[in-house]
Design a protein around this motif. Structure first.
Motif, mmCIF file in Angstrom:
data_model
loop_
_atom_site.group_PDB
_atom_site.id
_atom_site.type_symbol
_atom_site.label_atom_id
_atom_site.label_comp_id
_atom_site.label_asym_id
_atom_site.label_seq_id
_atom_site.Cartn_x
_atom_site.Cartn_y
_atom_site.Cartn_z
ATOM 1 N N GLY A 138 -25.478 35.677 -23.852
ATOM 2 C CA GLY A 138 -26.602 35.009 -23.227
ATOM 3 C C GLY A 138 -27.764 34.352 -24.140
ATOM 4 O O GLY A 138 -27.590 34.392 -25.405
ATOM 5 N N GLY A 139 -28.878 34.257 -23.789
ATOM 6 C CA GLY A 139 -29.983 33.839 -24.524
ATOM 7 C C GLY A 139 -30.132 32.232 -24.603
ATOM 8 O O GLY A 139 -29.915 31.567 -23.496
ATOM 9 N N ASN A 140 -30.260 31.760 -25.732
ATOM 10 C CA ASN A 140 -30.478 30.052 -25.950
ATOM 11 C C ASN A 140 -29.167 29.463 -25.496
ATOM 12 O O ASN A 140 -29.264 28.395 -25.474
ATOM 13 C CB ASN A 140 -30.912 29.889 -27.400
ATOM 14 N N ILE A 141 -27.987 30.106 -25.585
ATOM 15 C CA ILE A 141 -26.909 29.746 -25.125
ATOM 16 C C ILE A 141 -26.741 28.885 -23.556
ATOM 17 O O ILE A 141 -25.972 28.045 -23.133
ATOM 18 C CB ILE A 141 -25.851 30.594 -25.469
ATOM 19 N N GLY A 142 -27.916 29.236 -22.878
ATOM 20 C CA GLY A 142 -27.761 28.759 -21.400
ATOM 21 C C GLY A 142 -27.864 29.540 -20.527
ATOM 22 O O GLY A 142 -28.137 29.498 -19.231
ATOM 23 N N THR A 143 -27.779 31.097 -20.606
ATOM 24 C CA THR A 143 -27.566 31.998 -19.653
ATOM 25 C C THR A 143 -28.947 32.840 -20.068
ATOM 26 O O THR A 143 -29.067 33.435 -20.903
ATOM 27 C CB THR A 143 -26.214 32.944 -19.781
#
Length: 441
Positions: A138-143
């Motif tokens: 997750g995180g900035n990856i879109g989740t």
């Protein structure tokens, strides 16, 4: 507890609010914009402890709400008066990554940052680890990290892509393994200079201890600055010199042991050699056996919009690199080809220096096609004799095919943000592919 969320979006603050309300907190949401989309998010939660301050972001909100914690979304600069006043009053200010860590310190966090390659490296790290044991991503990856609130009850390992904006908003967050991939000019529309951007990135190592691992690119011109003061164990990767993970003789080696040959990888591009090395180090430090890593690397196909092969048309290969929103990413894309390139570039300028790739453009490119708000700036920086400026991406695709001959490459690698013409780089990349397919019938 009373939380003031600044910036009201589905991607971050909506998920945070949902969890805070479930934990019986009071949640106030502030945003400079008050529109139907943001109102719909409020209605979706429909909670008596959720209070709207949409359309307002002034300092007086603090007197009205008296929050225990102020939580800006990553897109909100920490320099706005409301946040500066909160800090002045001693009100804790941090983001969703920090809050999740405080709720779940028992989770084993792997964190990845850098100017370019974060998403591919994060996705690949997760693929390598989850091929061996359960892990979240997750995180900035879109989740949004709080989408995993329920899952961490049973899965205790999480891979996070972290932007400089998210790292600005941590306080105690401690990744057990942290990778700093590279540094180049980016977000100079938000940061006063490269040093300020770098300092935000380096916060990824802020709370590491000697029991943790820092993974660093030995080829970076900023290597000494990146590693200075780091308390954790430092591991390196390199395409050019001795390191813990190295690329030479057409293969990637961990020490003296061959991990994978470049020809076995489905990922294209010199930058992806670095991403593979970094992700493999993350996985090895996570306890994943070498054989599992090798098998997974051979099957990993990369991500959409990242030097993605759209197709081959009458001997012309077409690549969608819409994720290239920096000059550094454009440079890595150009370095990946040894045939003449018809380059489509341009978009929204982020205050970057396009002269840095002028020499490479002259070496690799046959024709430049420019579009968007930054077209004039790029044209002035490169002064490339075979340049065409076009009004739209569709016209850019038509123009590129009119110049391309068999054995050449059409490369869409903007080197700019998308927001002058598109909602995000994904929408831009999908539009590019649609125009290519329409052109080819």
């Amino acid at each position: 507890m009373r939380y003031l969320l600044i910036g009201w979006t589905r991607r971050t603050s909506f998920e945070t609010a949902k969890v805070l309300l479930a934990r019986e907190a009071e949640v106030y949401v502030s945003d400079t914009v008050d529109n139907e989309e943001k109102q719909a998010l409020l209605r979706e939660l429909n909670h008596p402890r959720l209070f709207s301050l949409l359309g307002r972001q002034s300092k007086d909100i603090l007197d009205e709400v008296q929050p225990d914690v102020v939580m800006p979304s990553p897109g909100v600069p920490l320099t706005i008066p409301l946040i500066e006043e909160a800090k002045k009053r001693g009100i804790p200010v941090f983001g969703d990554i920090e809050l999740f860590y405080r709720f779940h310190p028992e989770v084993y966090y792997y964190a990845i940052t850098g100017t370019d390659g974060k998403t591919t490296t994060t996705t690949l790290s997760h693929a390598l680890i989850s091929a061996y044991k359960p892990a979240l991503v997750g995180g900035n990856i879109g989740t949004a990290i709080f989408e995993h609130e329920a899952a961490v009850a049973s899965v205790k390992e999480m891979v996070l892509e972290l932007s400089s904006f998210q790292l600005e908003e941590i306080v105690n967050f401690r990744p057990r393994i942290a990778a700093f991939l590279n540094l180049a000019e980016d977000h100079l529309d938000r940061y006063p200079d490269l040093d300020a951007y770098f300092e935000a990135k380096k916060r990824i190592f802020l709370n590491q201890t000697p029991d943790d691992v820092a993974i660093v690119n030995a080829d970076s011109p900023y290597f000494e600055q990146v590693t200075a003061g780091v308390k954790s164990r430092i591991l390196t990767f390199s395409r050019k010199s001795r390191a813990d993970m190295m690329f030479y003789d057409g293969g990637i080696y961990y020490g003296e042991k061959l991990l994978v040959k470049q020809e076995e990888l489905k990922l294209k591009g010199v930058h992806n050699i670095e991403n593979v090395m970094a992700a493999s180090l993350v996985a090895l430090m996570a306890g994943v056996p070498m054989e599992v890593i090798q098998n997974t690397l051979r099957e990993f196909r990369g991500l959409e919009h990242r030097l993605e092969l759209v197709g081959s048309y009458n001997g012309v290969e077409v690549y969608n690199d819409s994720k290239a929103t920096t000059v550094n990413a454009l440079e890595k894309a150009l370095e990946s080809f040894d045939v003449p390139v018809i380059l489509i570039a341009g978009g929204l300028d982020k205050g970057l220096d396009f002269t840095l790739v002028k020499g490479l453009v002259y070496k690799k490119v046959k024709t430049v096609i420019l579009l968007g708000q930054a077209a004039e700036k790029i044209d002035s920086a490169w002064q490339f004799p075979h340049t065409t400026k076009v009004p739209s991406l569709e016209v850019a695709v038509e123009t590129a095919f009119s110049h391309a001959k068999p054995g050449e490459v059409i490369l869409f690698s903007p080197g700019c943000a998308s927001f002058d013409m598109f909602k995000n780089y994904e929408e831009r990349g999908r539009a590019f592919k649609a125009f290519v397919q329409k052109r080819q019938g």
